[in-house]
Design a protein around this motif. Structure first.
Motif, PDB file in Angstrom:
ATOM      1  N   TYR A   1     -19.906  -0.023   6.144  1.00 45.35           N
ATOM      2  CA  TYR A   1     -19.246  -0.128   4.839  1.00 45.35           C
ATOM      3  C   TYR A   1     -18.708   1.235   4.403  1.00 45.35           C
ATOM      4  O   TYR A   1     -17.580   1.343   3.905  1.00 45.35           O
ATOM      5  CB  TYR A   1     -20.239  -0.659   3.809  1.00 45.35           C
ATOM      6  CG  TYR A   1     -19.691  -0.711   2.393  1.00 45.35           C
ATOM      7  CD1 TYR A   1     -18.953  -1.805   1.944  1.00 45.35           C
ATOM      8  CD2 TYR A   1     -19.922   0.337   1.501  1.00 45.35           C
ATOM      9  CE1 TYR A   1     -18.447  -1.853   0.651  1.00 45.35           C
ATOM     10  CE2 TYR A   1     -19.425   0.304   0.207  1.00 45.35           C
ATOM     11  CZ  TYR A   1     -18.685  -0.791  -0.214  1.00 45.35           C
ATOM     12  OH  TYR A   1     -18.184  -0.827  -1.490  1.00 45.35           O
TER      13      TYR A   1
ATOM     14  N   GLY B   1     -15.316   0.470   2.380  1.00 45.90           N
ATOM     15  CA  GLY B   1     -15.551  -0.776   1.659  1.00 45.90           C
ATOM     16  C   GLY B   1     -14.621  -1.894   2.056  1.00 45.90           C
ATOM     17  O   GLY B   1     -14.759  -3.026   1.578  1.00 45.90           O
TER      18      GLY B   1
ATOM     19  N   GLN C   1     -19.168  -1.743  -8.332  1.00 47.55           N
ATOM     20  CA  GLN C   1     -20.497  -2.359  -8.346  1.00 47.55           C
ATOM     21  C   GLN C   1     -21.032  -2.519  -6.919  1.00 47.55           C
ATOM     22  O   GLN C   1     -22.222  -2.321  -6.658  1.00 47.55           O
ATOM     23  CB  GLN C   1     -20.438  -3.730  -9.039  1.00 47.55           C
ATOM     24  CG  GLN C   1     -21.806  -4.308  -9.386  1.00 47.55           C
ATOM     25  CD  GLN C   1     -22.556  -3.457 -10.402  1.00 47.55           C
ATOM     26  OE1 GLN C   1     -21.958  -2.878 -11.294  1.00 47.55           O
ATOM     27  NE2 GLN C   1     -23.872  -3.374 -10.237  1.00 47.55           N
ATOM     28  N   THR C   2     -20.143  -2.874  -5.993  1.00 45.97           N
ATOM     29  CA  THR C   2     -20.556  -3.012  -4.594  1.00 45.97           C
ATOM     30  C   THR C   2     -21.015  -1.675  -4.027  1.00 45.97           C
ATOM     31  O   THR C   2     -22.003  -1.599  -3.285  1.00 45.97           O
ATOM     32  CB  THR C   2     -19.399  -3.570  -3.751  1.00 45.97           C
ATOM     33  OG1 THR C   2     -18.927  -4.773  -4.328  1.00 45.97           O
ATOM     34  CG2 THR C   2     -19.851  -3.826  -2.323  1.00 45.97           C
ATOM     35  N   ASP C   3     -20.283  -0.596  -4.374  1.00 50.75           N
ATOM     36  CA  ASP C   3     -20.695   0.742  -3.940  1.00 50.75           C
ATOM     37  C   ASP C   3     -22.121   1.034  -4.375  1.00 50.75           C
ATOM     38  O   ASP C   3     -22.937   1.556  -3.598  1.00 50.75           O
ATOM     39  CB  ASP C   3     -19.760   1.807  -4.522  1.00 50.75           C
ATOM     40  CG  ASP C   3     -18.364   1.754  -3.932  1.00 50.75           C
ATOM     41  OD1 ASP C   3     -18.221   1.214  -2.818  1.00 50.75           O
ATOM     42  OD2 ASP C   3     -17.435   2.252  -4.586  1.00 50.75           O
TER      43      ASP C   3
END
Length: 669
Positions: free
Chosen positions: A105, A110, A130-132
Motif C-alpha cells: 500500500y 494507496g 482515513q485509509t492512510d
C-alpha cells in the motif's frame, strides 16, 4: 582441530540456548517443505540486500522492502508464545501477509496497482486519508508485536509509553509538558515520514547491519570461527598465563566478525573452559573472563556492534571514521583484560597447559590463514575510498571465493545457500528493534523531548560536565539493563547526547561515550546474558560470575569518561585535541594505559604477591589520577603534572613490589 569441550548436560545446553535466544531471539526449527520455504524467503532477503549494495535502489523503497522482509519473517520464524514453538500457526502466516499488504500500500501510494504513485503517499503526510491512518495504525501494531516476539516485552512497552506521552503530555507538569498531539498526527509522523519507523535506524539496518551480519554468517559457515580459536590456542601455548591470553585473543578475532557478546562467549567458552580449568582457573573467575572477552565482540573493529553503524549515520560520518575512533579504546579494553590475566597467573598459581590442537602454527596458517583476508579487506577497501556498504559487499564475495581454497571450508551450493539465509535470519531481531526504536525517535522528534531532557539533566548537574557525564552514564546503564545495546544507544543518543554536546563536548565523543556505556550494560544484572551463559558452561554461580566479569571489565567503565572530561581525552579517539599537536595523542594514551594497569592491580589486589589494602588504595588513586587528571590538576599544576605523578606513583609501587620477593629470598638464603 580443537580440544573437545567438557561434556555439558542436556539441562545446561538448554539453559545456554535460552540465554543466547534472549539476545538473538528463539526461532522455530521447522523441517520438511515448510522449513525449506522459510529458508528460501530468508535467502531471497539476502540476495535482495546484496543486489541493493551493488546497485542503486531508491532509499524509501529499500527501507520499505527491508521492513517487509524483516517483519514478515519475524512472524513466520518467531513464535507468538513458547508453547507454540515449532508449530505452523495460521495467524502467523496472516500477520506476515498483512505486513506485505501494508508495505505494498505504501509503495503504490494507496493505489494498490502502480508503483508510480509512491511519491503521492509521502506528500499526503500533512493531510492523510482515513485509509492512510488505518494502514498506519496496523503497521504500528505489527511493529510492536514483531519486536515483542523477537526481543521481549520491554521495547514495545517503552514505545507505547512514549506514544502515550506524545498524546497526553499536555497534562504533565513543566518542564515535561507539551501541547499534546492527536493519534492521527502521530500515526502520520511514524510511518509517512523519515522520522519514525522508516528513519535513520531502519536505514542503517537495511544498508549496513544486515550486510555485516551476512558477512559474519559466511565466515562462520566457512570455518573461520573455528580457525580463530585454534590460532589463539596455538599462539598462546606454553606459559602459565596461556589459557587467559588465548581467551582474550580468540575473543578479539572471533568477536570482530561476530558482533554478538553472548554468542562469542558461548563459542569460546565451550572450547576454552577445560583448558582454563586444567591451568588452575576457578569456575567464577574463568566465567568472568569469558564473559568480559565476549563483551569485547561488540567493541572490536572491523565490525563492532550494530550500534556503531548508527553512530556513523547520526553523525553523518564514514564508518571508517568510527572504526578509527574505536581503535585505541578497543586496544585499551583488551590490554586491560591481558593485564588481568597476567596477574591471574600469579594470583591463582596457574600452570602452563598445552591445548590439543592437531596442527602446528605453520600448518594452521598455511592451510587456513586465508580466513584473515576478508577481515583485512573490509578495512583496506574503506581506506581506499570505498563506502562501508561496498567494502563489506566485496569482502563477502572474497570470503566466499577464498573458502574454495580448501575442500573442508568450501561453501558448496547447499552450505552457501544456508549461510546466506542465516545471515538474514540473524539480522531479524536487530531490524525489528530498529523499527520499534523508530517509534520512540518519532515521538522525541515530534515533542522536542530531547531538548527538554538535556535542559533537565544540565540543570540537575548544575552545569557541571562531570555530573552531566555521570547522570548520562547512569541513564544509559539503566536503560541498557532492560533493552538490547542497539535500542539503548538509539534512545540515549537522541535523548541524552544533546546534554553533553550543549556543554561543549564534541558530538562524536558524546556518542562514543553513550555507545560504550550501552555496551557495558551487557555485563550488568539482571540482563547479564554473557556472564550467565559463561556461568552455565563453568557450572559457577551466575551472580558471582557477573561480579567477576565486572572486575575484568572495570577499566572499560572508566576509559569512556576520558573522552568527555579530559580536555585532551579525544586523543583516545585519534582526534587532535583543540587543534593541538598530534603528540598529545600518545601522551593521553600513555596516561590511560597507566591508569588501566593501576586499576587492574587495585581490582586484583595482587602483583607478584598479595597486596595490602593500603597499597591497593594507592594503586586505585593512581589509576583515578591517570584517567581523571582534572580531579587533582588544580593542586599539582595541570593535567600533565597530574599524569606524571600518577605514573610515578604506579612505577614506585611496581618497583617496590618487584623487589620485595627477592629481598625475602636473599634473607632466607
Amino acid at each position: 582441530m580443537t580440544v573437545q569441550a567438557e561434556l555439558l548436560s542436556d539441562e545446561e545446553k538448554r539453559k545456554i540456548e535460552e540465554l543466547v535466544e534472549q539476545e538473538e531471539g528463539g526461532i522455530h526449527k521447522f523441517v520438511g517443505w515448510w522449513g525449506k520455504v522459510l529458508t528460501f524467503i530468508a535467502f531471497t532477503m539476502t540476495i535482495f540486500h546484496l543486489y541493493a549494495a551493488a546497485s542503486t535502489i531508491n532509499t524509501q523503497s529499500l527501507r520499505e522492502i527491508h521492513v517487509a522482509y524483516a517483519l514478515s519473517l519475524v512472524f513466520l520464524l518467531f513464535p507468538a508464545v513458547k508453547s507454540w514453538r515449532n508449530r505452523v500457526a495460521p495467524w502467523d502466516i496472516a500477520a506476515a501477509g498483512l505486513v506485505v499488504v501494508v508495505i505494498w500500500y505504501m509503495m503504490t501510494g494507496g493505489s494498490w496497482t502502480s508503483l508510480a504513485n509512491a511519491d503521492d503517499f509521502l506528500d499526503r503526510y500533512v493531510s492523510p486519508t482515513q485509509t492512510d491512518l488505518v494502514i498506519g495504525g496496523i503497521l504500528i501494531l505489527l511493529v510492536l508485536e514483531s519486536t515483542r516476539r523477537a526481543t521481549g516485552w520491554i521495547m514495545p512497552i517503552l514505545s507505547m509509553l512514549f506514544l502515550a506521552y506524545a498524546m497526553w503530555g499536555n497534562y504533565l507538569p513543566s518542564p515535561w509538558k507539551h501541547k499534546g498531539y492527536p493519534l492521527s498526527d502521530l500515526i502520520a509522523e511514524e510511518y509517512m515520514t523519515l522520522n519514525g519507523i522508516f528513519g535513520s535506524a531502519i536505514d542503517v539496518s537495511a544498508t549496513l547491519i544486515i550486510l555485516f551480519t551476512i558477512f559474519g554468517a559466511i565466515l562462520q559457515a566457512s570455518g573461520a570461527g573455528r580457525f580463530f580459536i585454534d590460532f589463539s590456542l596455538r599462539a598462546m601455548k606454553g606459559q602459565p598465563n596461556a589459557a587467559g591470553r588465548a581467551v582474550v585473543l580468540s575473543s578479539f578475532l572471533l568477536g570482530g566478525p561476530s558482533g554478538s557478546g553472548v554468542a562469542t562467549t558461548v563459542t569460546i567458552g565451550t572450547v576454552a573452559w577445560p583448558i582454563m580449568k586444567e591451568a588452575g582457573y576457578g569456575k567464577s573467575a574463568a566465567g568472568g573472563l569469558l564473559a568480559a572477552g565476549g563483551l569485547g565482540a561488540i567493541l572490536s573493529p572491523p565490525v563492532l556492534g550494530a550500534a556503531a553503524f548508527l553512530i556513523a549515520e547520526y553523525l553523518k560520518m564514514s564508518y571508517l571514521d568510527i572504526v578509527r575512533m574505536a581503535l585505541i579504546p578497543t586496544c585499551l579494553y583488551y590490554f586491560g583484560l591481558l593485564m588481568m590475566t597476567e596477574i591471574d597467573s600469579r594470583k591463582y598459581g596457574l600452570r602452563a597447559v598445552d591445548p590439543t590442537v592437531d596442527l602446528t602454527m605453520t600448518q594452521l596458517m598455511t592451510r587456513y590463514g586465508f580466513h584473515f583476508t576478508s577481515l583485512i579487506s573490509v578495512v583496506v577497501l574503506m581506506v581506499w575510498g570505498f563506502s562501508a556498504t561496498y567494502a563489506v559487499f566485496w569482502s563477502i564475495l572474497l570470503a566466499i571465493l577464498v573458502s574454495y581454497l580448501r575442500a573442508d571450508t568450501a561453501l558448496w551450493p547447499s552450505r552457501l545457500f544456508r549461510a546466506l539465509a542465516d545471515g538474514s535470519i540473524q539480522a531479524l531481531g536487530v531490524a525489528a528493534t530498529c523499527a520499534c526504536a523508530g517509534l520512540i525517535v518519532g515521538v522525541i522528534t515530534k515533542t522536542g523531548l530531547a531538548l527538554k531532557f538535556s535542559s533537565i539533566v544540565i540543570d540537575l548537574a548544575g552545569g557541571s560536565v562531570f555530573w552531566t557525564a555521570m547522570y548520562t552514564a547512569l541513564i544509559v546503564w539503566v536503560v541498557g539493563l532492560a533493552v538490547p545495546v542497539t535500542a539503548s544507544y538509539i534512545m540515549c543518543a537522541v535523548i541524552a547526547a544533546p546534554a553533553l554536546i550543549k556543554l561543549g563536548i564534541p558530538d562524536y565523543a558524546a556518542h562514543m561515550f553513550i555507545f560504550y556505556y550501552a555496551v557495558l550494560s551487557e555485563v550488568s544484572p539482571p540482563t547479564a546474558l554473557a556472564p550467565f551463559a559463561a556461568a552455565t558452561i563453568t557450572r559457577a554461580d551466575p551472580y558471582v560470575t557477573t561480579l567477576q566479569s565486572w572486575k575484568y571489565a572495570l577499566p572499560a567503565f572508566l576509559v569512556p569518561f576520558i573522552f568527555v572530561l579530559d580536555p585532551i581525552g579525544i586523543g583516545l579517539l585519534l582526534e587532535t585535541p583543540n587543534n593541538m599537536s598530534w603528540l598529545w595523542i600518545p601522551w593521553v594514551t600513555l596516561g590511560a594505559t597507566g591508569g588501566i594497569v593501576a586499576l587492574a592491580v587495585a581490582a586484583q589486589g595482587h602483583l607478584w604477591r598479595p597486596l595490602g589494602m593500603g597499597t591497593r588504595a594507592i594503586c586505585g588513586l593512581a589509576g583515578i589520577a591517570l584517567t581523571f587528571p582534572g580531579i587533582i590538576e588544580d593542586w599539582v599544576g595541570g593535567p600533565v603534572a597530574a599524569r606524571v605523578i600518577g605514573l610515578a606513583v604506579l612505577a614506585a609501587v611496581i618497583v617496590y613490589e618487584y623487589r620485595q620477593p627477592r629481598r625475602a629470598s636473599v634473607a632466607a638464603a
